[in-house]
Design a protein around this motif. Sequence first.
Motif, PDB file in Angstrom:
ATOM      1  N   LEU A  19      12.420  10.177   3.275  1.00  0.00           N
ATOM      2  CA  LEU A  19      11.091  10.194   3.436  1.00  0.00           C
ATOM      3  C   LEU A  19      10.712  11.073   5.026  1.00  0.00           C
ATOM      4  O   LEU A  19      11.178  10.396   6.025  1.00  0.00           O
ATOM      5  CB  LEU A  19      10.498   8.786   3.565  1.00  0.00           C
ATOM      6  N   MET A  26      14.896   7.046   6.133  1.00  0.00           N
ATOM      7  CA  MET A  26      13.413   7.279   6.213  1.00  0.00           C
ATOM      8  C   MET A  26      13.294   7.827   8.098  1.00  0.00           C
ATOM      9  O   MET A  26      13.810   7.264   8.624  1.00  0.00           O
ATOM     10  CB  MET A  26      12.703   6.054   6.240  1.00  0.00           C
ATOM     11  N   GLU A  45      -2.562   3.500  -0.179  1.00  0.00           N
ATOM     12  CA  GLU A  45      -2.172   3.431  -1.849  1.00  0.00           C
ATOM     13  C   GLU A  45      -2.320   1.920  -2.243  1.00  0.00           C
ATOM     14  O   GLU A  45      -2.272   1.776  -3.543  1.00  0.00           O
ATOM     15  CB  GLU A  45      -0.586   3.820  -1.543  1.00  0.00           C
ATOM     16  N   SER A  82       8.960  12.694   8.183  1.00  0.00           N
ATOM     17  CA  SER A  82       7.667  12.615   8.977  1.00  0.00           C
ATOM     18  C   SER A  82       7.404  13.787   9.752  1.00  0.00           C
ATOM     19  O   SER A  82       8.212  14.950   9.626  1.00  0.00           O
ATOM     20  CB  SER A  82       7.886  11.725  10.030  1.00  0.00           C
ATOM     21  N   ALA A  98       5.012   2.441   0.013  1.00  0.00           N
ATOM     22  CA  ALA A  98       4.549   2.815  -1.347  1.00  0.00           C
ATOM     23  C   ALA A  98       6.166   3.046  -2.228  1.00  0.00           C
ATOM     24  O   ALA A  98       6.323   2.771  -3.498  1.00  0.00           O
ATOM     25  CB  ALA A  98       4.176   4.135  -1.347  1.00  0.00           C
ATOM     26  N   GLN A  99       7.155   3.461  -1.443  1.00  0.00           N
ATOM     27  CA  GLN A  99       8.519   3.561  -2.183  1.00  0.00           C
ATOM     28  C   GLN A  99       9.187   2.270  -2.435  1.00  0.00           C
ATOM     29  O   GLN A  99      10.050   2.173  -3.469  1.00  0.00           O
ATOM     30  CB  GLN A  99       9.470   4.475  -1.053  1.00  0.00           C
ATOM     31  N   GLN A 102       2.469   7.174   9.258  1.00  0.00           N
ATOM     32  CA  GLN A 102       2.814   8.065   8.044  1.00  0.00           C
ATOM     33  C   GLN A 102       4.037   7.652   7.229  1.00  0.00           C
ATOM     34  O   GLN A 102       3.931   7.498   6.137  1.00  0.00           O
ATOM     35  CB  GLN A 102       2.855   9.508   8.725  1.00  0.00           C
ATOM     36  N   ILE A 103       5.118   7.300   8.116  1.00  0.00           N
ATOM     37  CA  ILE A 103       6.108   6.788   7.203  1.00  0.00           C
ATOM     38  C   ILE A 103       5.950   5.239   6.827  1.00  0.00           C
ATOM     39  O   ILE A 103       6.622   4.848   5.633  1.00  0.00           O
ATOM     40  CB  ILE A 103       7.491   6.906   8.173  1.00  0.00           C
ATOM     41  N   ARG A 143       3.520   4.205   5.611  1.00  0.00           N
ATOM     42  CA  ARG A 143       2.536   4.216   4.284  1.00  0.00           C
ATOM     43  C   ARG A 143       3.569   4.751   3.005  1.00  0.00           C
ATOM     44  O   ARG A 143       3.666   4.121   2.176  1.00  0.00           O
ATOM     45  CB  ARG A 143       1.519   5.044   4.453  1.00  0.00           C
ATOM     46  N   LYS A 144       4.554   5.656   3.371  1.00  0.00           N
ATOM     47  CA  LYS A 144       5.496   6.244   2.495  1.00  0.00           C
ATOM     48  C   LYS A 144       6.470   5.227   2.242  1.00  0.00           C
ATOM     49  O   LYS A 144       6.718   5.100   0.862  1.00  0.00           O
ATOM     50  CB  LYS A 144       6.054   7.537   2.924  1.00  0.00           C
TER      51      LYS A 144
END
Length: 441
Positions: A126, A424, A261, A128, A286-287, A279-280, A282-283
Amino acid sequence: MNFSRAPSRTYWKKEEEVQITGLSHDGRGLARYQGKTIFVEGALEQETVTIQPIKAHRKFMDARVRQVLAESTERCQVDCPHFGQCGGCSLQYWSHEGQLKGKQRIVLDQLNRFGGIAPVDITEPLVSEPYGYRHRCRLAIRWQKGQLQLGFRASQSQSICDINVCPVLAEPLQALPELLRNTLPTLKGKRSISHAELFLADNGRAILLRHIKPLSDHDRNILSVCAERHQLHLFLQDNDRQIHCLYAADGDDKLYYSLPESGLKMAFQPSDFTQVNGQINRKMVAQAIEWLDIDEKDQILDLYCGLGNFSLAMAKKAGTVVGVEGGAGAVARARENAGINQLTHCEFFVVDLSGEITHQEWANRQYDAVVLDPPRVGAQEVIEQLGSQLPGKVLYISCNPATLARDAGLLKAAGFQLQRFGVMDMFPQTAHIESMALFVR
Protein backbone atom coordinates in the motif's frame (compact mmCIF):
# COMPACT_ATOMS: atom_id res chain seq x y z
CA MET A 1 39.78 -2.74 13.89
CA ASN A 2 39.94 -3.67 17.53
CA PHE A 3 36.42 -4.31 18.84
CA SER A 4 37.50 -4.95 22.41
CA ARG A 5 36.90 -1.39 23.55
CA ALA A 6 34.73 1.55 22.68
CA PRO A 7 36.18 3.64 19.86
CA SER A 8 37.81 6.95 20.61
CA ARG A 9 38.68 9.93 18.45
CA THR A 10 42.38 9.17 18.58
CA TYR A 11 41.99 5.44 17.88
CA TRP A 12 40.06 5.81 14.61
CA LYS A 13 42.66 7.52 12.46
CA LYS A 14 42.38 5.21 9.44
CA GLU A 15 39.19 5.00 7.42
CA GLU A 16 37.96 1.43 7.16
CA GLU A 17 36.34 0.25 3.94
CA VAL A 18 33.50 -2.31 4.08
CA GLN A 19 31.03 -3.95 1.72
CA ILE A 20 27.33 -3.74 2.61
CA THR A 21 25.83 -7.18 2.09
CA GLY A 22 22.36 -6.82 3.60
CA LEU A 23 19.97 -4.78 5.72
CA SER A 24 19.10 -4.98 9.41
CA HIS A 25 15.51 -4.89 10.69
CA ASP A 26 15.78 -1.12 11.17
CA GLY A 27 17.12 -0.35 7.69
CA ARG A 28 20.83 -0.06 8.53
CA GLY A 29 23.39 -1.64 6.25
CA LEU A 30 25.05 -4.88 7.36
CA ALA A 31 28.75 -5.51 6.90
CA ARG A 32 31.37 -7.94 8.22
CA TYR A 33 34.88 -6.98 9.26
CA GLN A 34 37.40 -9.25 10.94
CA GLY A 35 34.62 -11.66 11.90
CA LYS A 36 32.40 -9.00 13.47
CA THR A 37 29.03 -7.67 12.33
CA ILE A 38 28.77 -3.93 11.72
CA PHE A 39 25.46 -2.05 11.60
CA VAL A 40 26.03 0.97 9.36
CA GLU A 41 23.71 3.97 9.40
CA GLY A 42 23.26 5.61 6.00
CA ALA A 43 24.39 2.61 3.95
CA LEU A 44 22.48 0.67 1.32
CA GLU A 45 22.82 -2.92 0.21
CA GLN A 46 25.59 -3.64 -2.33
CA GLU A 47 27.42 -0.39 -1.56
CA THR A 48 31.10 0.04 -0.73
CA VAL A 49 31.59 2.59 2.04
CA THR A 50 34.06 3.88 4.57
CA ILE A 51 32.68 4.03 8.08
CA GLN A 52 32.85 6.07 11.25
CA PRO A 53 32.28 4.12 14.50
CA ILE A 54 29.54 5.08 16.93
CA LYS A 55 29.73 2.40 19.62
CA ALA A 56 31.49 -0.91 20.09
CA HIS A 57 29.70 -3.91 21.60
CA ARG A 58 31.05 -7.35 22.44
CA LYS A 59 29.85 -9.01 19.24
CA PHE A 60 29.03 -6.13 16.92
CA MET A 61 29.69 -2.48 16.13
CA ASP A 62 27.40 0.48 15.45
CA ALA A 63 28.80 2.80 12.78
CA ARG A 64 27.75 5.40 10.25
CA VAL A 65 28.79 6.08 6.69
CA ARG A 66 31.70 8.44 6.30
CA GLN A 67 31.98 8.19 2.52
CA VAL A 68 30.18 6.20 -0.17
CA LEU A 69 32.75 4.77 -2.59
CA ALA A 70 30.38 2.74 -4.77
CA GLU A 71 26.73 3.81 -4.75
CA SER A 72 23.58 1.70 -4.97
CA THR A 73 21.25 2.56 -7.84
CA GLU A 74 18.63 3.16 -5.11
CA ARG A 75 20.57 6.04 -3.52
CA CYS A 76 18.99 9.46 -4.14
CA GLN A 77 19.52 13.14 -3.39
CA VAL A 78 18.36 14.42 0.01
CA ASP A 79 16.61 17.79 -0.13
CA CYS A 80 15.58 18.32 3.52
CA PRO A 81 17.91 20.96 5.05
CA HIS A 82 17.71 19.27 8.47
CA PHE A 83 18.71 15.78 7.34
CA GLY A 84 21.56 14.43 9.44
CA GLN A 85 20.80 16.67 12.42
CA CYS A 86 17.10 15.87 12.93
CA GLY A 87 16.38 12.47 14.46
CA GLY A 88 13.47 11.74 12.10
CA CYS A 89 13.26 10.65 8.44
CA SER A 90 16.59 8.82 8.54
CA LEU A 91 16.14 7.05 5.18
CA GLN A 92 15.78 10.02 2.85
CA TYR A 93 18.91 8.98 0.95
CA TRP A 94 17.03 5.83 -0.16
CA SER A 95 14.65 6.09 -3.12
CA HIS A 96 10.97 5.69 -2.29
CA GLU A 97 10.67 2.57 -4.45
CA GLY A 98 13.82 1.18 -2.86
CA GLN A 99 12.43 1.77 0.64
CA LEU A 100 9.28 -0.20 -0.18
CA LYS A 101 11.20 -3.14 -1.64
CA GLY A 102 13.73 -3.08 1.16
CA LYS A 103 11.16 -2.96 3.95
CA GLN A 104 9.33 -5.90 2.39
CA ARG A 105 12.59 -7.88 2.28
CA ILE A 106 13.32 -7.01 5.91
CA VAL A 107 9.99 -8.36 7.18
CA LEU A 108 10.10 -11.48 4.99
CA ASP A 109 13.63 -12.18 6.24
CA GLN A 110 12.51 -11.80 9.88
CA LEU A 111 9.57 -14.16 9.31
CA ASN A 112 11.81 -16.77 7.74
CA ARG A 113 14.70 -16.41 10.18
CA PHE A 114 12.75 -16.48 13.44
CA GLY A 115 9.63 -18.41 12.52
CA GLY A 116 10.57 -20.46 9.47
CA ILE A 117 7.56 -18.86 7.79
CA ALA A 118 6.93 -17.71 4.23
CA PRO A 119 3.58 -16.28 3.07
CA VAL A 120 1.57 -18.10 0.42
CA ASP A 121 0.73 -14.80 -1.27
CA ILE A 122 2.68 -11.51 -1.16
CA THR A 123 0.54 -8.55 -2.19
CA GLU A 124 1.66 -5.23 -3.62
CA PRO A 125 2.53 -2.65 -0.94
CA LEU A 126 0.00 0.00 0.00
CA VAL A 127 1.79 3.11 -1.27
CA SER A 128 1.77 6.63 0.16
CA GLU A 129 3.00 9.93 -1.15
CA PRO A 130 6.69 10.02 -0.11
CA TYR A 131 6.42 13.54 1.35
CA GLY A 132 3.64 15.72 2.75
CA TYR A 133 1.88 12.72 4.27
CA ARG A 134 2.13 13.35 8.00
CA HIS A 135 -1.14 14.55 9.61
CA ARG A 136 0.22 14.90 13.13
CA CYS A 137 3.56 15.52 14.80
CA ARG A 138 5.04 16.55 18.14
CA LEU A 139 7.47 19.46 18.48
CA ALA A 140 9.81 19.91 21.44
CA ILE A 141 10.21 23.43 22.88
CA ARG A 142 13.14 24.80 24.84
CA TRP A 143 14.48 28.26 25.69
CA GLN A 144 18.25 28.60 25.34
CA LYS A 145 19.76 31.92 26.44
CA GLY A 146 16.43 33.58 25.82
CA GLN A 147 16.08 32.13 22.32
CA LEU A 148 13.31 29.73 21.35
CA GLN A 149 14.33 26.28 20.15
CA LEU A 150 11.45 24.50 18.43
CA GLY A 151 11.72 21.28 16.50
CA PHE A 152 12.41 17.57 16.74
CA ARG A 153 14.92 15.68 18.86
CA ALA A 154 18.32 15.57 17.24
CA SER A 155 19.75 12.28 16.05
CA GLN A 156 20.97 10.15 19.00
CA SER A 157 20.61 13.11 21.36
CA GLN A 158 18.19 14.84 23.70
CA SER A 159 19.05 18.21 22.17
CA ILE A 160 16.56 19.89 19.85
CA CYS A 161 17.08 20.28 16.12
CA ASP A 162 15.59 23.70 15.37
CA ILE A 163 13.48 23.30 12.25
CA ASN A 164 12.29 25.80 9.69
CA VAL A 165 10.58 23.33 7.36
CA CYS A 166 9.55 19.69 7.55
CA PRO A 167 8.91 18.12 4.12
CA VAL A 168 6.96 15.14 5.48
CA LEU A 169 4.32 17.35 7.14
CA ALA A 170 1.01 17.69 5.29
CA GLU A 171 0.98 20.99 3.40
CA PRO A 172 -1.67 22.71 5.61
CA LEU A 173 0.58 22.14 8.66
CA GLN A 174 3.75 23.53 7.07
CA ALA A 175 3.14 27.10 8.27
CA LEU A 176 2.40 26.22 11.90
CA PRO A 177 5.99 25.91 13.25
CA GLU A 178 6.66 29.46 12.05
CA LEU A 179 3.39 30.64 13.58
CA LEU A 180 4.50 29.18 16.93
CA ARG A 181 7.91 30.87 16.58
CA ASN A 182 6.20 34.23 16.22
CA THR A 183 3.57 33.71 18.93
CA LEU A 184 5.25 31.91 21.83
CA PRO A 185 7.84 34.64 22.58
CA THR A 186 4.98 37.10 23.22
CA LEU A 187 3.67 35.05 26.16
CA LYS A 188 4.54 35.97 29.73
CA GLY A 189 4.52 32.29 30.68
CA LYS A 190 6.38 31.15 27.58
CA ARG A 191 8.82 29.01 29.57
CA SER A 192 5.92 26.95 30.93
CA ILE A 193 5.19 25.50 27.49
CA SER A 194 7.19 22.31 26.93
CA HIS A 195 5.74 20.73 23.79
CA ALA A 196 3.44 21.44 20.89
CA GLU A 197 1.51 18.93 18.80
CA LEU A 198 0.14 19.69 15.34
CA PHE A 199 -2.89 17.97 13.82
CA LEU A 200 -4.65 18.01 10.48
CA ALA A 201 -8.25 16.85 10.77
CA ASP A 202 -11.18 16.89 8.36
CA ASN A 203 -12.56 19.90 10.23
CA GLY A 204 -9.33 21.90 10.19
CA ARG A 205 -5.89 22.34 11.67
CA ALA A 206 -5.21 22.06 15.38
CA ILE A 207 -2.44 22.81 17.87
CA LEU A 208 -2.05 21.30 21.33
CA LEU A 209 0.24 23.16 23.76
CA ARG A 210 1.49 21.34 26.84
CA HIS A 211 2.27 23.59 29.80
CA ILE A 212 3.78 22.70 33.17
CA LYS A 213 2.35 25.75 34.96
CA PRO A 214 -1.05 27.44 34.53
CA LEU A 215 -1.15 30.13 31.85
CA SER A 216 -2.34 33.64 32.72
CA ASP A 217 -5.48 35.20 31.29
CA HIS A 218 -3.17 37.48 29.32
CA ASP A 219 -1.46 34.53 27.63
CA ARG A 220 -4.69 32.64 27.06
CA ASN A 221 -6.15 35.70 25.37
CA ILE A 222 -3.12 36.02 23.06
CA LEU A 223 -3.45 32.36 22.10
CA SER A 224 -7.21 32.63 21.53
CA VAL A 225 -6.79 35.66 19.26
CA CYS A 226 -4.06 33.86 17.31
CA ALA A 227 -6.24 30.75 16.89
CA GLU A 228 -9.20 32.82 15.73
CA ARG A 229 -7.10 34.82 13.26
CA HIS A 230 -5.66 31.66 11.70
CA GLN A 231 -8.81 29.54 12.08
CA LEU A 232 -7.27 26.86 14.26
CA HIS A 233 -8.45 24.53 16.96
CA LEU A 234 -6.28 25.29 19.98
CA PHE A 235 -6.00 22.87 22.90
CA LEU A 236 -4.13 23.27 26.18
CA GLN A 237 -2.84 20.31 28.22
CA ASP A 238 -1.88 20.92 31.85
CA ASN A 239 0.61 19.14 34.07
CA ASP A 240 -2.06 16.57 35.04
CA ARG A 241 -2.48 15.81 31.31
CA GLN A 242 -6.00 17.21 31.28
CA ILE A 243 -6.92 18.73 27.92
CA HIS A 244 -9.03 21.86 27.45
CA CYS A 245 -10.15 23.33 24.12
CA LEU A 246 -9.30 27.04 24.29
CA TYR A 247 -10.68 27.86 20.83
CA ALA A 248 -12.49 25.81 18.18
CA ALA A 249 -12.50 27.25 14.68
CA ASP A 250 -15.79 25.56 13.79
CA GLY A 251 -17.33 25.70 17.28
CA ASP A 252 -16.83 21.94 17.82
CA ASP A 253 -14.24 20.97 20.42
CA LYS A 254 -13.68 17.59 18.74
CA LEU A 255 -11.53 16.72 15.75
CA TYR A 256 -12.64 14.33 13.03
CA TYR A 257 -11.22 12.11 10.32
CA SER A 258 -13.16 10.08 7.80
CA LEU A 259 -13.10 6.61 6.29
CA PRO A 260 -14.96 7.38 3.04
CA GLU A 261 -14.98 3.79 1.76
CA SER A 262 -17.02 2.83 4.84
CA GLY A 263 -18.95 6.10 5.10
CA LEU A 264 -17.59 6.73 8.61
CA LYS A 265 -16.94 9.95 10.50
CA MET A 266 -14.53 9.37 13.38
CA ALA A 267 -14.22 11.78 16.30
CA PHE A 268 -10.96 12.03 18.23
CA GLN A 269 -9.24 14.13 20.85
CA PRO A 270 -5.57 15.20 20.65
CA SER A 271 -4.68 12.63 23.32
CA ASP A 272 -6.13 9.75 21.26
CA PHE A 273 -3.97 7.53 19.10
CA THR A 274 -4.66 8.07 15.40
CA GLN A 275 -2.55 7.06 12.43
CA VAL A 276 -0.24 9.81 11.18
CA ASN A 277 -0.82 8.93 7.52
CA GLY A 278 -4.48 9.36 6.63
CA GLN A 279 -4.04 8.13 3.06
CA ILE A 280 -2.56 4.80 4.15
CA ASN A 281 -5.00 4.45 7.04
CA ARG A 282 -7.92 4.53 4.60
CA LYS A 283 -6.24 2.00 2.29
CA MET A 284 -5.29 -0.19 5.27
CA VAL A 285 -8.83 -0.42 6.65
CA ALA A 286 -10.24 -1.15 3.18
CA GLN A 287 -7.65 -3.90 2.62
CA ALA A 288 -8.40 -5.47 6.01
CA ILE A 289 -12.10 -5.74 5.13
CA GLU A 290 -11.28 -7.18 1.72
CA TRP A 291 -8.86 -9.79 3.08
CA LEU A 292 -11.30 -10.99 5.74
CA ASP A 293 -14.13 -11.14 3.20
CA ILE A 294 -16.65 -10.09 5.86
CA ASP A 295 -20.39 -10.66 5.43
CA GLU A 296 -23.48 -9.89 7.52
CA LYS A 297 -23.31 -13.19 9.43
CA ASP A 298 -19.75 -12.78 10.67
CA GLN A 299 -18.83 -12.18 14.32
CA ILE A 300 -15.59 -10.17 14.55
CA LEU A 301 -13.28 -9.65 17.54
CA ASP A 302 -11.05 -6.58 17.31
CA LEU A 303 -8.26 -6.58 19.90
CA TYR A 304 -6.28 -3.38 20.62
CA CYS A 305 -9.20 -1.63 18.93
CA GLY A 306 -8.35 1.96 19.92
CA LEU A 307 -11.13 4.39 19.05
CA GLY A 308 -12.71 1.93 16.62
CA ASN A 309 -10.67 2.48 13.46
CA PHE A 310 -11.12 -1.14 12.29
CA SER A 311 -14.10 -2.11 14.47
CA LEU A 312 -16.58 0.38 13.09
CA ALA A 313 -15.57 -0.07 9.47
CA MET A 314 -16.04 -3.82 9.88
CA ALA A 315 -19.35 -3.27 11.66
CA LYS A 316 -20.64 -1.83 8.38
CA LYS A 317 -20.30 -5.33 6.92
CA ALA A 318 -20.45 -7.78 9.85
CA GLY A 319 -23.22 -9.10 12.05
CA THR A 320 -21.51 -8.22 15.36
CA VAL A 321 -18.19 -6.61 16.29
CA VAL A 322 -16.55 -6.74 19.72
CA GLY A 323 -13.69 -4.31 20.37
CA VAL A 324 -11.26 -4.54 23.30
CA GLU A 325 -8.72 -1.92 24.36
CA GLY A 326 -6.72 -1.16 27.50
CA GLY A 327 -7.34 2.59 27.53
CA ALA A 328 -10.64 3.77 28.98
CA GLY A 329 -10.47 7.02 27.00
CA ALA A 330 -10.08 5.19 23.70
CA VAL A 331 -13.00 2.88 24.49
CA ALA A 332 -15.17 5.85 25.40
CA ARG A 333 -14.32 7.37 22.03
CA ALA A 334 -15.08 4.08 20.25
CA ARG A 335 -18.52 3.98 21.85
CA GLU A 336 -19.05 7.63 20.96
CA ASN A 337 -18.05 6.94 17.35
CA ALA A 338 -20.43 4.00 17.18
CA GLY A 339 -23.19 6.40 18.20
CA ILE A 340 -22.12 9.09 15.71
CA ASN A 341 -22.26 6.52 12.92
CA GLN A 342 -25.49 4.86 14.20
CA LEU A 343 -23.89 1.46 14.60
CA THR A 344 -25.74 -0.47 17.29
CA HIS A 345 -24.24 -3.95 16.84
CA CYS A 346 -20.86 -3.10 18.42
CA GLU A 347 -19.63 -3.73 21.94
CA PHE A 348 -16.49 -2.29 23.48
CA PHE A 349 -14.62 -3.40 26.60
CA VAL A 350 -11.80 -1.86 28.65
CA VAL A 351 -9.32 -4.68 29.35
CA ASP A 352 -5.54 -4.80 29.74
CA LEU A 353 -4.62 -7.28 27.01
CA SER A 354 -1.19 -7.93 28.51
CA GLY A 355 -2.87 -9.54 31.53
CA GLU A 356 -5.14 -12.53 32.15
CA ILE A 357 -8.07 -12.54 29.70
CA THR A 358 -9.37 -16.12 29.54
CA HIS A 359 -11.97 -15.43 32.24
CA GLN A 360 -13.46 -12.54 30.27
CA GLU A 361 -16.97 -13.20 28.94
CA TRP A 362 -16.16 -11.75 25.51
CA ALA A 363 -13.09 -14.02 25.21
CA ASN A 364 -15.25 -17.15 25.44
CA ARG A 365 -17.62 -16.32 22.60
CA GLN A 366 -17.40 -17.79 19.12
CA TYR A 367 -15.97 -15.56 16.37
CA ASP A 368 -15.36 -15.91 12.65
CA ALA A 369 -12.25 -13.69 12.65
CA VAL A 370 -10.02 -11.77 15.04
CA VAL A 371 -8.10 -8.59 14.29
CA LEU A 372 -4.86 -7.99 16.18
CA ASP A 373 -3.42 -4.48 15.99
CA PRO A 374 -0.96 -4.49 18.91
CA PRO A 375 1.69 -1.96 19.92
CA ARG A 376 5.35 -2.63 19.17
CA VAL A 377 5.61 -5.28 21.91
CA GLY A 378 3.24 -7.49 19.90
CA ALA A 379 0.42 -9.81 20.92
CA GLN A 380 2.24 -12.74 22.54
CA GLU A 381 0.09 -12.84 25.69
CA VAL A 382 -3.16 -12.84 23.71
CA ILE A 383 -2.06 -15.56 21.31
CA GLU A 384 -0.70 -17.80 24.07
CA GLN A 385 -3.86 -17.44 26.16
CA LEU A 386 -6.47 -17.83 23.44
CA GLY A 387 -4.55 -20.51 21.50
CA SER A 388 -7.05 -23.06 20.20
CA GLN A 389 -9.94 -20.65 20.90
CA LEU A 390 -8.79 -18.37 18.10
CA PRO A 391 -11.14 -18.43 15.09
CA GLY A 392 -10.12 -19.64 11.64
CA LYS A 393 -8.90 -16.22 10.48
CA VAL A 394 -6.44 -13.94 12.28
CA LEU A 395 -5.61 -10.59 10.72
CA TYR A 396 -2.45 -9.12 12.25
CA ILE A 397 -1.47 -5.45 11.79
CA SER A 398 2.20 -5.05 12.72
CA CYS A 399 4.42 -2.04 13.41
CA ASN A 400 7.41 -4.17 14.43
CA PRO A 401 8.87 -6.93 12.19
CA ALA A 402 10.59 -8.65 15.13
CA THR A 403 7.44 -9.15 17.21
CA LEU A 404 5.45 -10.06 14.11
CA ALA A 405 7.95 -12.84 13.39
CA ARG A 406 7.78 -14.08 16.99
CA ASP A 407 3.97 -14.02 17.04
CA ALA A 408 3.77 -15.65 13.60
CA GLY A 409 5.76 -18.52 15.06
CA LEU A 410 3.21 -18.84 17.88
CA LEU A 411 0.35 -18.85 15.38
CA LYS A 412 2.14 -21.46 13.27
CA ALA A 413 2.43 -23.67 16.36
CA ALA A 414 -1.31 -23.19 16.93
CA GLY A 415 -2.04 -24.54 13.45
CA PHE A 416 -2.15 -21.38 11.34
CA GLN A 417 -0.64 -20.68 7.93
CA LEU A 418 0.43 -17.22 6.74
CA GLN A 419 -1.91 -16.87 3.78
CA ARG A 420 -1.39 -13.23 2.71
CA PHE A 421 1.19 -10.61 3.52
CA GLY A 422 1.96 -7.05 2.46
CA VAL A 423 3.81 -4.00 3.72
CA MET A 424 2.14 -0.61 4.12
CA ASP A 425 3.88 2.68 3.41
CA MET A 426 2.71 4.33 6.63
CA PHE A 427 6.02 6.09 7.39
CA PRO A 428 7.98 6.96 4.21
CA GLN A 429 11.55 8.20 4.76
CA THR A 430 11.74 6.48 8.17
CA ALA A 431 12.89 3.05 9.34
CA HIS A 432 9.43 2.22 10.73
CA ILE A 433 7.73 -0.70 8.96
CA GLU A 434 3.99 -1.33 9.04
CA SER A 435 2.63 -4.56 7.57
CA MET A 436 -0.50 -6.67 7.37
CA ALA A 437 -0.62 -10.47 7.63
CA LEU A 438 -3.58 -12.81 7.27
CA PHE A 439 -3.26 -16.16 9.06
CA VAL A 440 -5.69 -18.98 8.27
CA ARG A 441 -6.07 -22.12 10.33
